[in-house]
Design an enzyme around this catalytic site. Structure first.
Site, PDB file in Angstrom:
ATOM      1  CG  ASP A   1      40.687 -32.017 -20.832  1.00  0.00           C
ATOM      2  OD1 ASP A   1      41.217 -31.147 -21.564  1.00  0.00           O
ATOM      3  OD2 ASP A   1      41.236 -32.463 -19.813  1.00  0.00           O
TER       4      ASP A   1
ATOM      5  CB  SER B   1      47.831 -31.230 -17.246  1.00  0.00           C
ATOM      6  OG  SER B   1      47.851 -30.956 -18.613  1.00  0.00           O
TER       7      SER B   1
ATOM      8  CG  HIS C   1      43.022 -29.350 -18.845  1.00  0.00           C
ATOM      9  ND1 HIS C   1      43.250 -30.588 -19.407  1.00  0.00           N
ATOM     10  CD2 HIS C   1      44.244 -28.883 -18.478  1.00  0.00           C
ATOM     11  CE1 HIS C   1      44.550 -30.836 -19.396  1.00  0.00           C
ATOM     12  NE2 HIS C   1      45.173 -29.834 -18.833  1.00  0.00           N
TER      13      HIS C   1
END
Length: 181
Positions: free
Chosen positions: A135, A72, A162
């Site tokens: 996601d 991320s 995610h």
């Protein structure tokens, strides 16, 4: 000695207990001739590039023999790091190219200028990407832009969200292969 650094996504709390980070560090530490660094990052909520990149360089000792695994916001940090410094490779998980209209993401600084894909490629021996079409935070179109820019070895899923699970065996498999090349 091979050096792996895990750069977490932004947030607060102990990263060794978040998502798959601590699990992966334990797996990497069991490999012969491998050291793995995972730390609570400074400025964990905003994850400012101006703080994270020097911390990765100076405190975590990311260098030419380092494999950076970024998730991320950590994926964006890995890419921006590789724009400036040579590393063995980067593995990005749930990566994106824009702040997605989020003020906190915008404040990080990662999205304030164009991505320098050619510099990243020149400074890495390999680029691997994990992404999932489901996601909830990163649209697939953003992940595709990363794949196209990096020319990454893309591992595409439709059921990983995610990548916030407590284990991530596919990551371990990829790193083992890259350690042997």
């Amino acid at each position: 000695m091979q050096h792996i650094v895990i750069i977490p996504g932004n947030g607060s709390g102990d990263v060794t207990r978040a998502n798959w980070y601590g699990w992966a560090k334990r797996k990497f530490d069991q490999l012969p001739d491998v050291t793995c660094d995972l730390r609570n990052m400074p400025d964990p909520v905003v994850a400012r590039e101006s703080i994270w990149i020097p911390f990765m360089r100076d405190d975590m000792r990311c260098g030419e023999e380092t494999i950076i695994v970024g998730h991320s916001s950590g994926a964006e940090a890995a890419m921006r790091f590789a724009e400036k410094y040579p590393v063995k490779g980067i593995i990005v998980v749930s990566a994106c190219v824009s702040d997605l209209g989020d003020a906190n993401e915008r404040a990080s600084g990662y999205y304030s200028r164009p991505w320098e894909w050619e510099k990243i490629k020149a400074n890495t021996q390999f680029r691997v990407q994990f992404g999932s079409t489901d996601d909830p935070f990163i649209p697939w179109s953003e992940q595709e832009q990363v794949a196209n820019g990096l020319g990454s070895d893309l591992h595409k899923y439709d059921d990983k969200g995610h990548f916030m699970n407590t284990a991530f065996p596919q990551l371990i498999d990829v790193v083992k292969k890259k350690l042997n090349t």
